[in-house]
Motif scaffolding. Structure first.
Motif, PDB file in Angstrom:
ATOM      1  N   TYR A   1      59.713  98.613  90.951  1.00 54.65           N
ATOM      2  CA  TYR A   1      59.324 100.022  91.021  1.00 54.65           C
ATOM      3  C   TYR A   1      59.413 100.541  92.462  1.00 54.65           C
TER       4      TYR A   1
ATOM      5  N   ALA B   1      53.813  96.757  96.836  1.00 54.71           N
ATOM      6  CA  ALA B   1      53.971  96.167  95.501  1.00 54.71           C
ATOM      7  C   ALA B   1      53.002  95.007  95.309  1.00 54.71           C
TER       8      ALA B   1
ATOM      9  N   ARG C   1      49.388  96.344  94.785  1.00 55.22           N
ATOM     10  CA  ARG C   1      49.189  96.909  93.458  1.00 55.22           C
ATOM     11  C   ARG C   1      49.183  95.812  92.396  1.00 55.22           C
ATOM     12  N   ALA C   2      50.068  94.832  92.545  1.00 55.04           N
ATOM     13  CA  ALA C   2      50.125  93.723  91.590  1.00 55.04           C
ATOM     14  C   ALA C   2      48.839  92.903  91.633  1.00 55.04           C
TER      15      ALA C   2
ATOM     16  N   GLU D   1      56.195  95.567  89.853  1.00 53.38           N
ATOM     17  CA  GLU D   1      55.776  96.443  90.952  1.00 53.38           C
ATOM     18  C   GLU D   1      56.835  96.485  92.056  1.00 53.38           C
TER      19      GLU D   1
END
Length: 181
Positions: free
Chosen positions: A175, A6, A9-10, A172
């Protein structure tokens, strides 16, 4: 395992927004389009094992012709309009030169300079090195890396990154955690 994924990706999403802020600032400061400023920026993306992102500014000085340069007071000898010369205005004895969009929106002036097109099609702003016709030298504006390290540019990028980091990371992480259920 979900947190590094996460975070990576963030970070990559936030650095993209930061690049946009940098391109916007650079374009405004230098006087070029954002797409031209973006060509000089390189993003180093994050991975799950290496949670570091960066933006590098690269490139040489920008040719003055790209800074909306225009010839004043003399004839424009560029090969536009079917190869005919266009008169750019009367010099009234003051001699010609070239104006261009300088930094912070102020127009600069180079006396005795001229706009010309080389045989290879390159347009540029040139000055003569002496009284003779040749040699001539091309004139350049600032480089993107030089403007990139200004405090105002750094502040613009920092503001863009800090404004988005928290919300993007939370999204993220939610998710990734939802995939575990």
């Amino acid at each position: 395992q979900a947190v590094p994924k996460a975070a990576s990706r963030a970070l990559n999403k936030v650095i993209k927004a930061t690049e946009s802020a940098a391109a916007k600032y650079l374009a405004k400061d230098i006087g070029v389009k954002q797409s031209e400023a973006r060509k000089h920026l390189k993003i180093i993306r994050s991975t799950r094992t290496n949670l570091i992102v960066a933006i590098e500014a690269q490139g040489r000085r920008i040719p003055l012709y790209q800074l909306k340069a225009r010839q004043v007071g003399q004839r424009d000898r560029s090969r536009g309009a079917g190869g005919q010369y266009a008169t750019m205005g009367k010099s009234r004895g003051r001699g010609g030169g070239v104006t261009y969009r300088g930094q912070d929106g102020k127009r600069g002036f180079i006396p005795g300079a001229f706009v010309a097109q080389m045989k290879n099609g390159h347009m540029g702003v040139f000055t003569r090195k002496g009284k003779d016709r040749l040699p001539i030298s091309e004139k350049f504006g600032p480089s993107v890396p030089r403007v990139f390290i200004k405090q105002a540019a750094i502040k613009a990028m920092d503001d863009a990154a800090s404004a988005q980091w928290r919300t993007v990371f939370d999204q993220e992480l939610r998710y990734e955690l939802s995939k575990l259920r």
